[in-house]
Design an enzyme around this catalytic site. Structure first.
Site, PDB file in Angstrom:
ATOM      1  N   GLY A  36      31.454 -20.611  -3.484  1.00 36.45           N
ATOM      2  CA  GLY A  36      32.341 -21.723  -3.777  1.00 36.45           C
ATOM      3  C   GLY A  36      33.801 -21.379  -3.529  1.00 36.45           C
ATOM      4  N   GLN A  37      34.666 -22.345  -3.779  1.00 30.16           N
ATOM      5  CA  GLN A  37      36.099 -22.176  -3.504  1.00 30.16           C
ATOM      6  C   GLN A  37      36.668 -20.989  -4.276  1.00 30.16           C
ATOM      7  OE1 GLN A  37      38.679 -25.179  -5.138  1.00 30.16           O
ATOM      8  NE2 GLN A  37      40.300 -24.809  -3.646  1.00 30.16           N
ATOM      9  N   LEU A  38      36.367 -20.895  -5.555  1.00 30.80           N
ATOM     10  CA  LEU A  38      36.832 -19.776  -6.362  1.00 30.80           C
ATOM     11  C   LEU A  38      36.043 -18.512  -6.053  1.00 30.80           C
ATOM     12  CD1 LEU A  38      38.453 -18.546  -8.752  1.00 30.80           C
ATOM     13  CD2 LEU A  38      36.648 -19.424 -10.263  1.00 30.80           C
ATOM     14  N   ASP A  87      24.336 -16.790  -4.062  1.00 39.18           N
ATOM     15  CA  ASP A  87      24.575 -18.218  -3.929  1.00 39.18           C
ATOM     16  C   ASP A  87      23.275 -18.902  -3.540  1.00 39.18           C
ATOM     17  OD1 ASP A  87      27.249 -19.993  -3.811  1.00 39.18           O
ATOM     18  OD2 ASP A  87      25.753 -20.855  -2.465  1.00 39.18           O
ATOM     19  N   ASP A 111      19.103 -18.905  -6.970  1.00 36.67           N
ATOM     20  CA  ASP A 111      19.246 -20.163  -7.696  1.00 36.67           C
ATOM     21  C   ASP A 111      19.406 -19.814  -9.168  1.00 36.67           C
ATOM     22  OD1 ASP A 111      19.057 -22.602  -8.955  1.00 36.67           O
ATOM     23  OD2 ASP A 111      17.179 -23.205  -7.988  1.00 36.67           O
ATOM     24  N   TYR A 145      31.386 -33.324 -16.641  1.00 37.78           N
ATOM     25  CA  TYR A 145      31.918 -31.990 -16.361  1.00 37.78           C
ATOM     26  C   TYR A 145      32.755 -31.499 -17.531  1.00 37.78           C
ATOM     27  CZ  TYR A 145      34.605 -28.328 -13.891  1.00 37.78           C
ATOM     28  OH  TYR A 145      35.193 -27.153 -13.513  1.00 37.78           O
ATOM     29  N   LYS A 153      32.017 -28.429 -20.146  1.00 41.85           N
ATOM     30  CA  LYS A 153      32.964 -27.331 -20.324  1.00 41.85           C
ATOM     31  C   LYS A 153      33.365 -27.187 -21.790  1.00 41.85           C
ATOM     32  CE  LYS A 153      33.327 -25.709 -16.150  1.00 41.85           C
ATOM     33  NZ  LYS A 153      32.759 -24.382 -15.831  1.00 41.85           N
TER      34      LYS A 153
END
Length: 316
Positions: A11-13, A34, A52, A142, A146
């Site tokens: 992912g982006q991070l 991933d 997974d 989301y 969190k």
């Protein structure tokens, strides 16, 4: 010797954090995983395995076989994507975290990292310099996941001694990955459109102020937190973290200095309602006091750096 497992590494991070971790440790000590098998090409600097996070037996076997000592659990369904598939988002975000916390307890892992978000806040939260401790009434799945995750992290620390650490990220902006389905992702995509010479259609209003952070600062904050002595980490839910705050109009104007013909239009969609429930700015003085956090980038320095480096990763 530490053995670090990164879940959701593509992912982006994750893609940038995994590289930074190998710089701190070594490629032999970091395992990137991933769900996407094509992600392997991103990780020629460390081990990679398709995984997974919902396959609990596979995760447990990997932790056992590789003698994992730390887990960075980054796999999640983000805000905008989560609103399209709320039950799936809840199941993945919550069940995976609880399983990782249970693993950490069972195998007595040294540390666990789990990212939270400004999405834990809601429309009744103070919007200006949002404090660490305040009303949190998130209105997205989301954000709800969190918020619940923060409570579980603190619970596992208090009840079982699991050394779990977390940051409430603002919107993250980087140039090495494409947007991943978040409400703040307009601030990633806008640089791509500028370099392509295309008009940018923004899904937020021009004056929507949101807390943001340049990816190098986010990576530094994460590693600084994880490398801090245990006694300095005094908040076990999740730390407020701040970098900069700006509007779509302001980021557009920062790009105009380099691309004076760049055009923008505003076509707010369902993501506007999500953004309206989030803070304008964040008070992160606890992170600064407890473990010395300090950002390095503002909007203009970030824009200059992204426009210079983005063509190295994508064709325009």
């Amino acid at each position: 010797m530490e053995k670090i497992l990164v879940i959701g590494a593509a992912g982006q991070l994750g893609s940038e954090l995994t590289k930074a971790l190998t710089d701190v440790y070594s490629g032999e000590q970091v395992i990137a995983t991933d769900l996407n098998p094509n992600a392997k090409e991103k990780f020629d600097f460390c081990k990679f395995q398709v995984l997974d996070v919902m396959d609990q037996e596979a995760v447990k076997s990997l932790v056992q076989n590789e003698k994992v000592t730390q887990i960075y659990h980054l796999a999640a369904v983000l805000s905008a994507t989560g609103e399209k598939r709320p039950l799936f988002a809840w199941q993945l975000n919550m069940n995976s975290l609880l399983f990782i916390l249970e693993l950490a307890k069972e195998f007595k892992l040294n540390k666990v990292y789990w990212p939270s978000s400004i999405a834990v806040f809601g429309p009744n939260t103070p919007a200006i310099n949002t404090p660490q401790y305040c009303v949190k009434e998130p209105n997205t799945v989301y954000g709800i996941s969190k918020q619940a995750g923060e409570r579980w992290c603190e619970y596992y620390f208090e009840k079982y001694g699991v050394d779990v650490r977390s940051l409430r990220y603002p919107g993250l902006i980087g140039y090495k990955s494409l947007p991943g389905g978040g409400t703040t992702d307009y601030a990633v995509d806008i640089y791509h459109k500028a370099l392509k010479g295309e008009k940018f259609s923004c899904f937020l209003k021009e004056d929507t102020m949101l807390p943001m952070m340049y990816m190098p600062d986010a990576i530094k904050a994460t590693i600084d937190l994880m490398e801090s002595p245990k006694e300095n980490v005094k908040i076990r839910s999740s730390y407020n973290l701040a970098g900069m705050s700006f509007t779509p109009k302001e980021i557009y104007e920062s790009i105009l200095k380099y691309h004076p013909n760049f055009e923008i239009e505003y076509q707010p969609d369902f993501r506007q309602a999500i953004a309206d429930g989030w803070p304008d700015s964040i008070d992160d003085h606890f992170a600064r006091e407890h473990w010395g956090w300090k950002p390095s980038h503002d909007l203009d320095s970030m824009t200059e750096d992204i426009l210079k480096n983005l063509p190295k990763y994508f064709e325009f």
